[in-house]
Enzyme design. Sequence first.
Site, PDB file in Angstrom:
ATOM      1  N   THR A 371       4.493  24.293 -27.862  1.00  0.00           N
ATOM      2  CA  THR A 371       5.777  23.726 -28.371  1.00  0.00           C
ATOM      3  C   THR A 371       7.073  23.776 -27.310  1.00  0.00           C
ATOM      4  OG1 THR A 371       5.796  24.844 -29.687  1.00  0.00           O
ATOM      5  CG2 THR A 371       7.510  24.847 -29.250  1.00  0.00           C
ATOM      6  N   THR A 389       9.058  21.321 -31.354  1.00  0.00           N
ATOM      7  CA  THR A 389       7.601  21.079 -31.472  1.00  0.00           C
ATOM      8  C   THR A 389       7.682  19.869 -32.373  1.00  0.00           C
ATOM      9  OG1 THR A 389       6.077  22.449 -31.629  1.00  0.00           O
ATOM     10  CG2 THR A 389       7.398  23.183 -33.350  1.00  0.00           C
ATOM     11  N   ASP A 413      -0.124  25.047 -39.112  1.00  0.00           N
ATOM     12  CA  ASP A 413       0.736  26.802 -39.176  1.00  0.00           C
ATOM     13  C   ASP A 413       0.558  26.484 -40.548  1.00  0.00           C
ATOM     14  OD1 ASP A 413       1.325  26.875 -36.713  1.00  0.00           O
ATOM     15  OD2 ASP A 413       2.971  26.226 -36.774  1.00  0.00           O
ATOM     16  N   SER A 443       7.002  30.773 -35.651  1.00  0.00           N
ATOM     17  CA  SER A 443       7.007  31.834 -34.231  1.00  0.00           C
ATOM     18  C   SER A 443       8.276  31.689 -33.602  1.00  0.00           C
ATOM     19  CB  SER A 443       5.941  32.327 -33.979  1.00  0.00           C
ATOM     20  OG  SER A 443       5.066  32.732 -34.599  1.00  0.00           O
ATOM     21  N   GLY A 463       4.610  28.818 -26.739  1.00  0.00           N
ATOM     22  CA  GLY A 463       3.189  29.933 -27.482  1.00  0.00           C
ATOM     23  C   GLY A 463       3.634  30.187 -28.458  1.00  0.00           C
TER      24      GLY A 463
HETATM   25  N1  GLY Z   1       4.352  25.234 -34.086  1.00  0.00           N
HETATM   26  C1  GLY Z   1       4.447  26.578 -33.405  1.00  0.00           C
HETATM   27  C2  GLY Z   1       5.425  27.504 -34.471  1.00  0.00           C
HETATM   28  O1  GLY Z   1       6.612  26.676 -35.061  1.00  0.00           O
HETATM   29  O2  GLY Z   1       6.039  28.358 -34.359  1.00  0.00           O
END
Ligand code: GLY
Length: 568
Positions: A371, A389, A413, A443, A463
């Site tokens: 990301t 991201t 996700d 996250s 991350g």
């Molecule tokens: N794809 C990573 C996040 O959205 O946490």
Amino acid sequence: MSEMGRRQFLAGSGAALVPGIGLAVPAGAQGSRTGAVATPDTLSAEVGMAVLRRGGNAVDAAIAIALALAVTYPEAGNIGGGGFMTGLVRGRPWFLDYRESAPRAATETMYQAADGSVMDGWSLVGNLAAGVPGTVRGLWDAHRRFGTRPWGELVEPAIALARDGFDPPAQMVRIRDDAQRDLGGANRLGGRFNAMAAGQVFRQPELADTLTRIARQGPDGFYAGETADLIVAQMARGMPRGIITAADLAAYRARWRRPIEGRWRGLGVITAPPPSSGGIALMQLLTMKALRDDLFAGVPHNSSRYIHLMAELCKRVFADRAQYLGDPDYWQVPVARLLDRAYLARRAGGIDPLRPSPTPSIRPGLERPQTTHFSVVDGAGNAVSNTYTINGWYGSGVVVEGAGFLLNNEMDDFSSAPGVPNQFGVVGGAANAIAPGKRPLSSMTPTILTRDGAPWLVLGSPGGSRIITTVFQVIANVVDHQMDLASAVAAQRFHHQLLPEDTIFTEPFGSGADPRVEAELTAMGYRLQMQDYVGDVAAIGRDVSGSPIVAPDPRARGAGRIATVDAR
Ligand code: GLY
């Protein structure tokens, strides 16, 4: 860290309040109009600074940086993905959710075979892995509400970078090579990205054309007309087929949400609400740490005891994350209960200072770790903390033919099969099950700490699930360990997330770290899993004079810039 560094960051109280970026500014410094950017690469930092110098505000600069990164940081910067923007403008906090959404044809079982097993890689690679992109709509909505410079002017630097090209840094080429391996083939990314080489100017003419349509038509240059046609045509190429339709694109909306707000050790915290898990998790971690100051008293930073105690906090937070968090438009997230002090005191009450508590049966989610984040402040005291991201490096590996940009693999996700771990260990429950139009749990934790209402620390990180622990550790380093910002960002980081059981992911114990730490943690029952780096922070703080200081992360190719800008 030095006493001077400590004093520099923790600017003294008793100074005058002025409408500048640093709140507490000594009388002589009043009227200084200093802006700053911390971004994941040099080119985007220059773009952001040029906007501030021209009189644009933090939101204008953030928009231009995000679009520039879609060109100069294709592994994560994007127009084919989505993200979150936390802001503070004219003293008011806000949050913009431009996360990707599941296409209308998405179903809870779309990544499962008839026997319920998860289809290898379908949520990660190729058209079917992509959610409906949110970035262009999000940037447009931010501009409509807060922008002061013409939209076309903010898109123009990205167009020029795509059209005229730039020298790709070695790290960018290395990540392309890694991504090709992960995406299952050297040709996956197509001619232009395959040919990209250090020392050769990298031009992206199709992307320049797409950005030109966006500059001229706003979101219609992406969600309708030629770009939308190219995305829909892309869905029919390769197997499995994608399911994003023209109707999905036309219907996509970003959402203004109330940020998670709290107070911690006298500071205001403004951070990401669901569909991110990040803000709730961060507030839980900060609150529990303060509630258990007794356990942390006298424990040296990054000692085995310290890492164990932090892991115990994380264990509890990640158990809640897996169980309770999802898109609030589809799932009732018990935000107030999760942040309740009495609840968190009970949760943190059972921590044994010497031994890991047994891993409970509730299982957390794991996410792809890539990301990107940038932070901006302007000379009027406004701030933007933006994380966006395409999920994995180079997203789904799908470059929209004729449009030159990458599509995300954000569908991964979601829980591909609730209760059943997929190949990456992703597990979860109904809260994060796939549904048409729903946003996958994230996250991402773009965060602004305030002091007396003004931005004091603006930060975030990539991350995946490590974002939460990265942001937490940097804040703890600054506030509890009184490190200067650069040291706080550079310090060795670690990560724990309940599962894999008793596993601590850690960066190598660098020079200066106590060599006994590794052995002591192992003796406690932890398994250590080394990884090259945890997170890539882009942070802006302020020094004792109230002026911004920038701390891009030394782990990657981040850049920071500070400029005094002309008063408007
Ligand atoms: N794809 C990573 C996040 O959205 O946490």
